[in-house]
Every structure is written in C-alpha cells, then in structure tokens.
Design a protein around this motif. Structure first.
Motif, mmCIF file in Angstrom:
data_model
loop_
_atom_site.group_PDB
_atom_site.id
_atom_site.type_symbol
_atom_site.label_atom_id
_atom_site.label_comp_id
_atom_site.label_asym_id
_atom_site.label_seq_id
_atom_site.Cartn_x
_atom_site.Cartn_y
_atom_site.Cartn_z
ATOM 1 N N VAL A 119 0.840 -1.203 0.000
ATOM 2 C CA VAL A 119 0.000 0.000 0.000
ATOM 3 C C VAL A 119 0.875 1.252 0.000
ATOM 4 O O VAL A 119 0.559 2.245 -0.672
ATOM 5 C CB VAL A 119 -0.989 -0.016 1.183
ATOM 6 C CG1 VAL A 119 -1.739 1.296 1.294
ATOM 7 C CG2 VAL A 119 -1.970 -1.164 1.032
ATOM 8 N N LEU A 120 1.994 1.227 0.711
ATOM 9 C CA LEU A 120 2.916 2.365 0.680
ATOM 10 C C LEU A 120 3.518 2.561 -0.711
ATOM 11 O O LEU A 120 3.687 3.702 -1.170
ATOM 12 C CB LEU A 120 4.021 2.186 1.721
ATOM 13 C CG LEU A 120 3.590 2.390 3.169
ATOM 14 C CD1 LEU A 120 4.703 1.965 4.116
ATOM 15 C CD2 LEU A 120 3.204 3.839 3.414
ATOM 16 N N ALA A 121 3.820 1.468 -1.399
ATOM 17 C CA ALA A 121 4.320 1.578 -2.771
ATOM 18 C C ALA A 121 3.258 2.160 -3.692
ATOM 19 O O ALA A 121 3.564 2.985 -4.574
ATOM 20 C CB ALA A 121 4.773 0.209 -3.274
ATOM 21 N N GLY A 138 3.277 5.612 -5.987
ATOM 22 C CA GLY A 138 2.850 5.620 -7.385
ATOM 23 C C GLY A 138 1.757 6.627 -7.653
ATOM 24 O O GLY A 138 1.788 7.351 -8.658
ATOM 25 N N ILE A 139 0.789 6.706 -6.759
ATOM 26 C CA ILE A 139 -0.322 7.637 -6.949
ATOM 27 C C ILE A 139 0.119 9.071 -6.708
ATOM 28 O O ILE A 139 -0.214 9.974 -7.478
ATOM 29 C CB ILE A 139 -1.495 7.275 -6.016
ATOM 30 C CG1 ILE A 139 -2.151 5.981 -6.485
ATOM 31 C CG2 ILE A 139 -2.525 8.399 -5.963
ATOM 32 C CD1 ILE A 139 -3.213 5.471 -5.548
ATOM 33 N N ALA A 187 1.989 9.208 -10.842
ATOM 34 C CA ALA A 187 0.807 9.489 -11.663
ATOM 35 C C ALA A 187 0.753 10.932 -12.155
ATOM 36 O O ALA A 187 0.460 11.160 -13.336
ATOM 37 C CB ALA A 187 -0.466 9.117 -10.902
ATOM 38 N N PRO A 188 1.025 11.936 -11.316
ATOM 39 C CA PRO A 188 0.984 13.317 -11.834
ATOM 40 C C PRO A 188 2.040 13.576 -12.920
ATOM 41 O O PRO A 188 1.809 14.386 -13.818
ATOM 42 C CB PRO A 188 1.276 14.182 -10.602
ATOM 43 C CG PRO A 188 0.918 13.329 -9.444
ATOM 44 C CD PRO A 188 1.208 11.924 -9.871
ATOM 45 N N ASP A 189 3.157 12.870 -12.862
ATOM 46 C CA ASP A 189 4.210 13.063 -13.855
ATOM 47 C C ASP A 189 3.883 12.420 -15.193
ATOM 48 O O ASP A 189 4.569 12.670 -16.180
ATOM 49 C CB ASP A 189 5.538 12.499 -13.344
ATOM 50 C CG ASP A 189 6.076 13.297 -12.161
ATOM 51 O OD1 ASP A 189 5.630 14.459 -11.979
ATOM 52 O OD2 ASP A 189 6.921 12.767 -11.423
ATOM 53 N N TYR A 232 -3.334 7.026 1.006
ATOM 54 C CA TYR A 232 -2.824 5.659 0.883
ATOM 55 C C TYR A 232 -1.615 5.444 1.795
ATOM 56 O O TYR A 232 -1.442 4.355 2.352
ATOM 57 C CB TYR A 232 -2.464 5.333 -0.561
ATOM 58 C CG TYR A 232 -3.600 4.696 -1.323
ATOM 59 C CD1 TYR A 232 -3.780 3.327 -1.331
ATOM 60 C CD2 TYR A 232 -4.499 5.478 -2.034
ATOM 61 C CE1 TYR A 232 -4.820 2.739 -2.028
ATOM 62 C CE2 TYR A 232 -5.542 4.905 -2.736
ATOM 63 C CZ TYR A 232 -5.701 3.537 -2.731
ATOM 64 O OH TYR A 232 -6.727 2.962 -3.407
ATOM 65 N N ALA A 233 -0.775 6.445 1.942
ATOM 66 C CA ALA A 233 0.389 6.313 2.823
ATOM 67 C C ALA A 233 -0.044 6.116 4.274
ATOM 68 O O ALA A 233 0.506 5.267 4.991
ATOM 69 C CB ALA A 233 1.294 7.535 2.697
#
Length: 99
Positions: free
Chosen positions: A31-33, A37-38, A42-44, A61-62
């Motif tokens: 979940v931390l990974a 990612g989110i 994702a924004p990049d 999520y973190a």
C-alpha cells in the motif's frame, strides 16, 4: 523417540502466526508503494493539472499503509501472547471493513 504433540502444535501455530504477521507487513508495504505511485508518479504521467488531488490521494494511501503495518505488529503480538497462554484472539470485523 517420543514427540510432544502439544508443543509441536504450539510451534506450528506460532509459525503460522508469524507468517500472518509477515503478510500484514507485506500488505502495508505494498500500500505504501501504491501511495508513492499515486502521489508521485501518476501526476508526472501527464495529469499535472490535478497534481494536488493525486498528492492528497497518495497521502491517504500512505496513512493507510502505515496503519496496516502498525496494526499488523499489534495483532502479531496479541496473537503470539494469546497462543502462548492458550487463548484465541479473533480479528475484529470493524478493522477489516475499515482497511
């Protein structure tokens, strides 16, 4: 050769509890990974207009990942102690529904 069936069962139960603890930790780290990612990747990928929303979702999520790891450690200790005392600690439905 005489086997202590009770001790053998306790050892197996403790090892099963240890594997369950490791599963909680593995889930929390996953979940931390996902949070990274989110929130960061994702924004990049082209959706920079909603970068703040992605960052907030990543932070949520973190927090969830950390909560899973903390709960996993807490539950692991509680189950280990219960097994050693011959008791059973059930998993709370509210925790599972929250996660």
């Amino acid at each position: 050769m005489t086997r202590d069936e009770t001790g053998d069962a306790t050892r197996r139960t403790l090892l099963a509890a240890e594997r369950t603890l490791l599963a909680w930790l593995r889930t929390g780290l996953t979940v931390l990974a996902v949070a990274v990612g989110i929130g960061k990747i994702a924004p990049d990928l082209g959706d920079e207009a909603n970068a703040t929303a992605w960052a907030v979702l990543g932070a949520v999520y973190a927090v969830l990942g950390v909560a899973i790891v903390v709960y996993g450690f807490w539950r692991g200790r509680a189950v280990d102690q219960a097994v050693r005392e011959g008791r059973y600690v059930s998993l709370q439905d509210s925790v599972m529904w929250t996660i």
